[in-house]
Design a protein around this motif. Structure first.
Motif, short mmCIF file in Angstrom:
data_model
loop_
_atom_site.label_atom_id
_atom_site.label_comp_id
_atom_site.label_asym_id
_atom_site.label_seq_id
_atom_site.Cartn_x
_atom_site.Cartn_y
_atom_site.Cartn_z
N LEU A 195 45.75 1.57 -0.59
CA LEU A 195 46.44 0.57 -0.07
C LEU A 195 46.51 -0.32 -0.98
O LEU A 195 47.55 -1.33 -1.22
CB LEU A 195 45.87 -0.06 1.14
N SER A 196 45.15 -0.52 -1.90
CA SER A 196 45.24 -1.44 -3.04
C SER A 196 46.55 -1.10 -4.13
O SER A 196 47.08 -1.97 -4.62
CB SER A 196 44.05 -1.18 -3.97
N GLU A 197 46.70 0.23 -4.40
CA GLU A 197 47.62 0.80 -5.21
C GLU A 197 49.28 0.39 -4.56
O GLU A 197 50.09 -0.11 -5.44
CB GLU A 197 47.63 2.07 -5.40
N ILE A 198 49.21 0.50 -3.31
CA ILE A 198 50.62 0.19 -2.66
C ILE A 198 50.81 -1.24 -2.85
O ILE A 198 52.12 -1.73 -3.51
CB ILE A 198 50.32 0.46 -1.23
N ALA A 225 67.01 -11.09 -15.70
CA ALA A 225 67.01 -12.64 -16.14
C ALA A 225 67.21 -13.50 -15.13
O ALA A 225 68.34 -13.60 -14.58
CB ALA A 225 67.87 -12.58 -17.38
N GLY A 226 66.40 -14.62 -15.04
CA GLY A 226 66.67 -15.51 -14.20
C GLY A 226 66.39 -15.40 -12.73
O GLY A 226 66.62 -16.45 -11.80
N VAL A 227 65.74 -14.22 -12.54
CA VAL A 227 65.54 -13.94 -10.97
C VAL A 227 64.20 -13.45 -11.10
O VAL A 227 63.46 -12.55 -12.03
CB VAL A 227 66.27 -12.85 -10.55
N HIS A 228 63.14 -13.79 -9.94
CA HIS A 228 62.06 -13.24 -9.70
C HIS A 228 62.17 -12.38 -8.17
O HIS A 228 62.26 -13.00 -7.31
CB HIS A 228 60.81 -14.16 -9.56
N ASN A 229 61.92 -10.95 -8.36
CA ASN A 229 62.12 -10.29 -7.09
C ASN A 229 60.59 -9.99 -7.15
O ASN A 229 59.44 -9.40 -7.82
CB ASN A 229 62.62 -9.23 -7.64
N ARG A 230 60.23 -9.80 -5.65
CA ARG A 230 58.76 -9.32 -5.30
C ARG A 230 58.78 -8.53 -3.97
O ARG A 230 59.82 -8.86 -3.02
CB ARG A 230 57.73 -10.40 -5.26
N LEU A 231 57.60 -7.62 -3.59
CA LEU A 231 57.70 -7.18 -2.27
C LEU A 231 56.55 -7.49 -1.61
O LEU A 231 55.46 -7.85 -2.32
CB LEU A 231 57.46 -5.69 -2.46
N GLU A 232 56.52 -7.99 -0.54
CA GLU A 232 55.34 -8.02 0.47
C GLU A 232 55.18 -7.24 1.39
O GLU A 232 56.15 -6.56 1.82
CB GLU A 232 55.35 -9.35 0.90
N LYS A 281 50.71 13.13 6.19
CA LYS A 281 49.61 13.60 5.38
C LYS A 281 48.39 12.52 5.06
O LYS A 281 48.51 11.34 4.53
CB LYS A 281 50.28 13.40 3.83
N ALA A 282 47.72 12.55 6.26
CA ALA A 282 46.40 11.73 6.07
C ALA A 282 45.57 12.11 4.87
O ALA A 282 45.52 13.20 4.69
CB ALA A 282 45.68 12.13 7.49
N GLY A 283 44.88 10.92 4.61
CA GLY A 283 44.14 11.09 3.37
C GLY A 283 45.23 10.89 2.06
O GLY A 283 44.62 11.24 0.96
N SER A 284 46.24 10.04 2.42
CA SER A 284 47.27 9.90 0.94
C SER A 284 47.79 8.74 1.20
O SER A 284 47.86 7.97 2.32
CB SER A 284 48.09 11.03 1.03
N MET A 285 48.70 7.99 0.21
CA MET A 285 49.22 7.08 0.41
C MET A 285 50.61 7.14 1.53
O MET A 285 51.05 6.18 2.13
CB MET A 285 50.21 6.80 -0.99
N LEU A 286 51.14 8.46 1.46
CA LEU A 286 52.13 8.32 2.52
C LEU A 286 51.70 8.13 3.79
O LEU A 286 52.73 7.53 4.52
CB LEU A 286 52.36 10.17 2.50
#
Length: 543
Positions: A156-159, A168-175, A509-514
């Motif tokens: 989850l830290s990696e995600i 240029a001139g733009v800041h994109n981010r995901l939450e 896939k328990a035990g993975s990022m998926l």
């Protein structure tokens, strides 16, 4: 306010203790088993800040010693499902707003508590409540559960660190935010680690959870819940209730705030859940996430080039550890004619050497199946095979329910590759083998792929590398976890993410990022530093 990027490095898998002669862990575990058996537990439901005792109690018994009472749990009803949902929704805002590093610390502390002072208690409650021997309990209730907690925090830290490009001139981010509403976790009897992972993986992502374990896993589930509380889990984030499945479904699947289900259990139950959710889809505020790991009819395909000892060992362990009560257990095997006599001899010799009995006697490799319903179902398959001309019982086959639910590991040789025990999930210590013409391997590949509706685990045993490659390719869709020269059980968190497709589930896939992505909802944010002040584009001008 956060002032740093809190990155949690990939952990190591929890070392498996041996419980060998004279070890301190063996001595301590035996002490805890005696302690647990000396008292009768009074087990409440955990709803919000309350320990709920209804007075409507059911007893818990070791499957291998049904006369002994481990304790009593308090049954809930429809109103308790409503209360659990209300408690979860009341806790939602504060839990979602809690900083990631503090959320993560709760689950990391729980992992450390299990690794240390609570290790014999998690193992002990699993051994007594679910009839697992010391090794099977150790790899499940201690190591795998610890790994789920630690690795999921890392993933989850990696995600959270994954971010889009900015021009240029733009800041994109995901939450990455939790789902809107509550998540329902429905967990099985056979793995304490699954019972712990399904509610905590969703909660770790900021969700609030209603958790219903199988009644036959309540003894270890309540121990884990107590550990979570000690680790600092806020009230209402996970609510542990003991209710019947239809009652649970009636309330949860018609609630507008239902946001998802994390399920492990039978294919039939999962299908009914999905149908009900579809019928109620207009009631929900958002489309629910549906994650399920269900049944299996897991195969072991042996080639004429295989080492017979490798094949027999994979079958003895893969089919009969924990009495075959693993979703991944080897339950059908295809044996080439040139190796059949030797492999059958080794299977018979191995089963004769198995000791069966209580979990307190650490020399017992086999213990009891989970309950009388399971015992009767498995015994019926064995008795039907005994009478059927299409099958021979070549090893085991005895059953005894006088003191516990004991079924001797059994090998059925089917004369027809479509015989019922080659096709249907039994979920017990029954392995069915089919001997095929060693010169017709390609025909058997097709048989393996089409015999069962499931696609959870499977193995190829061969020394010929071209055959390994052929089987790996041809059986691509037949197993979500595929093993080469090994048994089809024992997936390790961080090493072999677990799950299957077809009638075996959604393969998340328990035990993975998926798996963790399923419990997150992403929002894209674009910030423009110098926004335009005129709608016109250059292409509009002719000169």
């Amino acid at each position: 306010m956060n002032y740093g990027d809190f990155h949690l490095p990939i952990p190591s898998n929890e070392p498996v203790l041996t419980y060998g002669p004279g070890t301190s862990e063996k001595k301590r575990l035996k002490e805890v088993l005696a302690e647990l058996k000396s008292e009768e537990a009074d087990i409440p439901m955990y709803i919000g800040a309350k320990e709920v005792r209804t007075g409507k109690k059911s007893s818990l018994h070791p499957p291998h010693e049904k006369s002994h009472v481990l304790g009593y749990y308090h049954n809930g009803d429809e109103k308790h499902v409503h209360q659990a949902i209300e408690a979860a929704l009341a806790a939602k805002a504060s839990w979602a707003e809690l900083s990631w590093e503090n959320r993560a610390s709760i689950f990391l502390k729980a992992a450390d508590l299990i690794a240390t002072k609570y290790r014999p208690y998690m193992n002990g409650t699993t051994m007594l409540g679910q009839s697992k021997n010391a090794y099977q309990a150790e790899i499940d209730a201690a190591c795998e559960l610890i790994d789920f907690l630690r690795f999921n925090v890392h993933y989850l830290s990696e995600i959270y660190r994954q971010q889009p490009l900015s021009s240029a001139g733009v800041h994109n981010r995901l939450e990455y935010r939790p789902l809107e509403g509550f998540v329902l976790a429905v967990t099985p009897f056979n793995f304490t680690a699954i019972g712990g992972n399904l509610p905590t993986s969703a909660a770790m992502c900021g969700n609030v959870v209603v958790w219903k374990p199988a009644h036959t896993q309540i003894y270890s589930a309540q121990m884990f819940m107590r550990i979570l509380k000690e680790a600092g889990l806020p009230d209402g984030v996970i609510n542990l209730i003991y209710v019947d499945g239809p009652v649970l479904g009636k309330v949860c699947f018609s609630h507008p705030d239902f946001a998802g289900v994390h399920f492990t259990g039978s294919t039939g139950v999962f299908n009914q859940m999905w149908k009900t959710m579809g019928e109620n889809i207009s009631k929900y505020k958002t489309y629910p996430r549906i994650v399920g790991e269900t049944g299996g009819k897991d195969f072991l395909l042996i080639h004429s080039s295989a080492d017979p000892a490798v094949a027999a060992t994979a079958l003895l362990r893969g089919a009969f550890e924990y009495q075959g009560q693993k979703c991944s257990a080897a339950s059908r095997a295809y044996i080439p004619s040139n190796l059949a006599d030797e492999i059958k001899k080794q299977l018979k010799d191995g089963i004769k050497s198995f000791k069966m009995g209580t979990v307190e006697d650490f020399s017992n490799f086999i213990n009891a199946v989970i309950d009388e319903k399971s015992f009767d179902k498995i015994a019926d398959y064995i008795e039907n095979a005994r009478k059927d001309k299409k099958a021979d019982i070549i090893a085991g086959g005895k059953t005894d329910k006088k003191k516990g639910w004991f079924i001797e590991p059994t090998v059925i040789e089917a004369k027809d590759p479509q015989y019922v025990t080659m096709c249907e999930e039994i979920f017990g210590p029954v392995l069915t083998i089919y001997v095929y013409n060693a010169n017709k391997f390609n025909d058997v590949l097709e048989l393996v792929d089409t015999t069962s509706p499931y696609a959870l685990t499977g193995s190829i045993i061969a020394r010929d590398r071209s055959i390994v490659e052929l089987a790996t390719n041809k059986l691509r869709n037949a197993a979500g976890n595929f093993y080469i020269n090994d048994k089809p059980t024992g997936a390790v968190v961080g090493q072999q993410p677990f799950g299957g497709a077809r009638a075996s589930g959604t393969n998340d896939k328990a035990g993975s990022m998926l798996n963790l992505y399923r419990w997150l909802s992403a929002r894209t944010i674009k910030e423009t530093f110098n926004p335009p002040t005129d709608y016109k584009y250059p292409f509009l001008a002719e000169k």
